[in-house]
Design a protein around this motif. Structure first.
Motif, PDB file in Angstrom:
ATOM      1  N   LEU A  99       0.815  -1.209   0.000  1.00 47.38           N
ATOM      2  CA  LEU A  99       0.000   0.000   0.000  1.00 47.38           C
ATOM      3  C   LEU A  99       0.848   1.259   0.000  1.00 47.38           C
ATOM      4  N   ALA A 100       1.996   1.198   0.656  1.00 44.92           N
ATOM      5  CA  ALA A 100       2.837   2.389   0.752  1.00 44.92           C
ATOM      6  C   ALA A 100       3.327   2.855  -0.611  1.00 44.92           C
ATOM      7  N   SER A 122      -7.250   6.830  -0.976  1.00 45.23           N
ATOM      8  CA  SER A 122      -8.306   6.377  -0.070  1.00 45.23           C
ATOM      9  C   SER A 122      -8.404   4.855  -0.100  1.00 45.23           C
ATOM     10  N   VAL A 123      -8.930   4.314   0.982  1.00 45.08           N
ATOM     11  CA  VAL A 123      -9.210   2.884   1.083  1.00 45.08           C
ATOM     12  C   VAL A 123     -10.631   2.726   1.604  1.00 45.08           C
ATOM     13  N   VAL A 145      -8.917   1.540  10.498  1.00 46.75           N
ATOM     14  CA  VAL A 145      -9.100   2.985  10.328  1.00 46.75           C
ATOM     15  C   VAL A 145      -7.843   3.723  10.790  1.00 46.75           C
ATOM     16  N   ARG A 146      -7.329   3.336  11.935  1.00 48.67           N
ATOM     17  CA  ARG A 146      -6.130   3.978  12.469  1.00 48.67           C
ATOM     18  C   ARG A 146      -4.938   3.784  11.525  1.00 48.67           C
ATOM     19  N   CYS A 147      -4.757   2.569  11.038  1.00 46.06           N
ATOM     20  CA  CYS A 147      -3.654   2.268  10.123  1.00 46.06           C
ATOM     21  C   CYS A 147      -3.785   3.085   8.831  1.00 46.06           C
ATOM     22  N   GLY A 150      -2.032   8.191   5.817  1.00 46.26           N
ATOM     23  CA  GLY A 150      -2.478   9.342   5.033  1.00 46.26           C
ATOM     24  C   GLY A 150      -3.624   9.050   4.085  1.00 46.26           C
ATOM     25  N   PHE A 151      -4.285   7.900   4.257  1.00 43.12           N
ATOM     26  CA  PHE A 151      -5.409   7.556   3.402  1.00 43.12           C
ATOM     27  C   PHE A 151      -6.714   8.082   3.978  1.00 43.12           C
ATOM     28  N   ARG A 152      -7.642   8.385   3.101  1.00 40.77           N
ATOM     29  CA  ARG A 152      -9.014   8.677   3.489  1.00 40.77           C
ATOM     30  C   ARG A 152      -9.696   7.320   3.612  1.00 40.77           C
TER      31      ARG A 152
END
Length: 81
Positions: free
Chosen positions: A1-2, A8-9, A33-35, A40-42
């Motif tokens: 993912l990085a 967004s996810v 949600v925290r991760c 920096g994702f919505r």
């Protein structure tokens, strides 16, 4: 993912549906949600069916949702005005 060019996810509705009744799901959603937020994702909850689910998700840190419980589908032209 990085390394992926995403902003967004989404949390699938299979994670959202049991959030009111399953403590393990609540913990998992809160961690996801925290991760996502830390990266920096919505984070968007998909399949929110009612205001109670929405409130539970907000309590877990997920501030954005979509689903019939929030609004019926609208054409893109209606979203830009």
């Amino acid at each position: 993912l990085a390394r992926l060019p995403v902003r967004s996810v989404k949390l699938d509705r299979t994670m959202v549906t049991p959030v009111m009744t399953c403590e393990r799901t609540q913990q998992l959603v809160a961690h996801m949600v925290r991760c996502g937020s830390d990266m920096g994702f919505r984070v968007i909850a998909e399949g929110v069916q009612n205001r109670e689910q929405q409130a539970a998700l907000v309590d877990l840190g997920c501030l954005v949702g979509q689903g019939f419980g929030l609004s019926v589908p609208k054409p893109a032209s209606a979203l830009t005005s």
